[in-house]
Design an enzyme around this catalytic site. Structure first.
Site, short mmCIF file in Angstrom:
data_model
loop_
_atom_site.label_atom_id
_atom_site.label_comp_id
_atom_site.label_asym_id
_atom_site.label_seq_id
_atom_site.Cartn_x
_atom_site.Cartn_y
_atom_site.Cartn_z
CE LYS A 1 -4.41 -1.61 0.44
NZ LYS A 1 -4.80 -2.92 1.42
CE LYS B 1 -6.15 -13.06 -5.57
NZ LYS B 1 -7.03 -12.21 -4.95
CE LYS C 1 -13.81 -7.49 -1.35
NZ LYS C 1 -13.52 -8.83 -0.76
P1 ADP Z 1 -10.75 -9.64 -2.93
O1 ADP Z 1 -9.23 -9.85 -3.66
O2 ADP Z 1 -11.76 -9.68 -3.79
O3 ADP Z 1 -10.60 -8.26 -2.12
P2 ADP Z 1 -10.17 -10.87 -0.20
O4 ADP Z 1 -8.78 -10.60 -0.48
O5 ADP Z 1 -11.16 -10.32 0.59
O6 ADP Z 1 -10.81 -10.70 -1.96
O7 ADP Z 1 -10.17 -12.43 0.05
C1 ADP Z 1 -10.98 -13.11 0.83
C2 ADP Z 1 -10.66 -14.80 0.70
O8 ADP Z 1 -10.62 -15.12 -0.58
C3 ADP Z 1 -9.36 -14.92 0.84
O9 ADP Z 1 -8.95 -16.17 1.64
C4 ADP Z 1 -8.49 -15.18 -0.49
O10 ADP Z 1 -7.53 -15.86 -0.46
C5 ADP Z 1 -9.86 -15.82 -1.29
N1 ADP Z 1 -9.81 -15.28 -2.77
C6 ADP Z 1 -9.93 -13.92 -3.30
N2 ADP Z 1 -9.77 -13.82 -4.33
C7 ADP Z 1 -9.55 -15.15 -4.94
C8 ADP Z 1 -9.34 -15.63 -6.18
N3 ADP Z 1 -9.40 -15.04 -7.46
N4 ADP Z 1 -8.99 -17.17 -6.26
C9 ADP Z 1 -8.84 -17.80 -5.15
N5 ADP Z 1 -8.91 -17.40 -4.09
C10 ADP Z 1 -9.61 -16.06 -3.87
#
Ligand code: ADP
Ligand code: TRP
Length: 321
Positions: A110, A189, A192
């Site tokens: 960040k 990947k 959000k």
């Molecule tokens: P985002 O990237 O959408 O903000 P988070 O970081 O809040 O998602 O992730 C919440 C959970 O979901 C974590 O355990 C993360 O490892 C899993 N996760 C998020 N995106 C993916 C993805 N594209 N593939 C596999 N696991 C994911």
């Protein structure tokens, strides 16, 4: 064996979250005693909108319950309903070297992007350590992005135990190597923060639009197509068995169908997969008081354990007199 995991209520959950984490969490209810919470305090590091946080906390609870979280078998609560964790967070802060936090990936990422980090983001790993250590967790299943946080937890627990004796349970990391990163509609990947997600629930038109947006190459309808590196195929793999995949490979290799057809196949699979959970989800959305009661019950189970552990910790450090 106690398994603990948390998820931040910081946005609408997508199929990447589901296959990367939620599905495993629900399944782990058969492997041990699951402690699962909605990490509302952690979400404050990125969410500054009251209604957004409230809505997402509630929706996260509804989604987990609809997908099979069993509030009797497991302990399921909202982090901020058990504020004892903040007391432990403060105590552990005094056993956390500055250098350890300065090496934190999410803080470094960040700040290197020019985002001004505040103390909440900087000390985020200490709160995560408190979550884990307060409940004597044996196993913390995490994705790649969270490995460093569990390693930090072990370092902090070690320093604490060296000072006060064997008080904190050392958690083991469980990294799931078979969970690959689920790609988003642009092939990167799914996340959000990249605007490339596909929802699991909600408006069917929105989900259709998201699926139709998936980037593919521009091979013409009358040409055979490559399935190996196609984003649509990769996503289909999450929902299909071997014989369905073979059939899909044949359709790719036989000219006459376009990517639009394969996307519709994927869309049907997504809708089919989540349909059984939709009724339950509708029910909980329409009965918010029941959801709140379930969460209050979970919080009281978690709080009982938290209070007992905090008594031991307060005694150990000299806060009782
Ligand atoms: P985002 O990237 O959408 O903000 P988070 O970081 O809040 O998602 O992730 C919440 C959970 O979901 C974590 O355990 C993360 O490892 C899993 N996760 C998020 N995106 C993916 C993805 N594209 N593939 C596999 N696991 C994911
Ligand atoms: N930091 C985790 C995430 O963003 C959520 C989390 C908070 C967590 N506390 C935890 C995960 C304790 C496991 C254990 O995904």
């Amino acid at each position: 064996m106690r398994i603990l995991s948390g998820i931040q209520p910081s946005g609408t959950i997508h199929i990447g979250n589901y296959f990367g984490m939620i599905k495993k969490m629900i399944e782990s209810q058969d492997d041990g005693e699951l402690f699962a919470f909605i990490a509302s305090y952690h979400a404050l590091t990125s969410v500054k909108d009251k209604e957004f946080l409230q809505r997402n906390t509630f929706e996260a609870a509804v989604n987990f319950l609809s997908l099979g979280m069993d509030p009797e078998k497991s302990t399921f609560w909202v982090q901020s309903d058990v504020p004892e964790v903040l007391e432990l967070y403060w105590i552990l802060s005094n056993h956390t070297p500055m250098g350890l936090l300065e090496r934190g990936h999410s803080y470094k990422d960040k700040t290197s992007k020019g985002i001004k980090a505040n103390h909440g983001l900087f000390s985020y790993p200490v709160l995560m350590a408190a979550d884990i250590l307060l409940f004597d967790s044996n196993i913390v299943p995490v994705g790649k992005d969270q490995i460093q946080h569990v390693e930090m937890t072990r370092d902090i627990a070690n320093t604490f135990n060296n000072t006060y004796g064997d008080i904190l349970t050392m958690p083991e990391l469980k990294v799931d190597t078979d969970v690959q990163s689920v790609p988003g509609t642009d092939g990167a990947k799914m996340s959000k923060s990249y605007g490339n997600t596909i929802d699991m629930f909600g408006n069917k038109k929105v989900i259709k639009k998201q699926v139709m947006k998936i980037i593919t190459d521009s091979t013409a309808l009358e040409e055979p197509k490559e399935w190996e590196n196609c984003n649509v195929y990769t996503l289909c793999k999450l929902f299909m068995n071997d014989s369905e995949l073979l059939e899909l490979q044949n359709r790719y290799e036989t000219a006459g169908e376009g990517y639009g057809h394969f996307k519709l196949t994927l869309l049907n699979k997504i809708n089919e997969h989540f349909a059984p959970y939709n009724d339950k989800r509708e029910y909980y959305l329409n009965n918010p008081n029941e959801v709140k009661e379930i969460l209050a019950h979970g919080a009281s189970k978690a709080q009982k354990i938290a209070k007992e552990k905090m008594k031991i910790i307060r005694d150990a450090v000299g806060l009782s007199y």
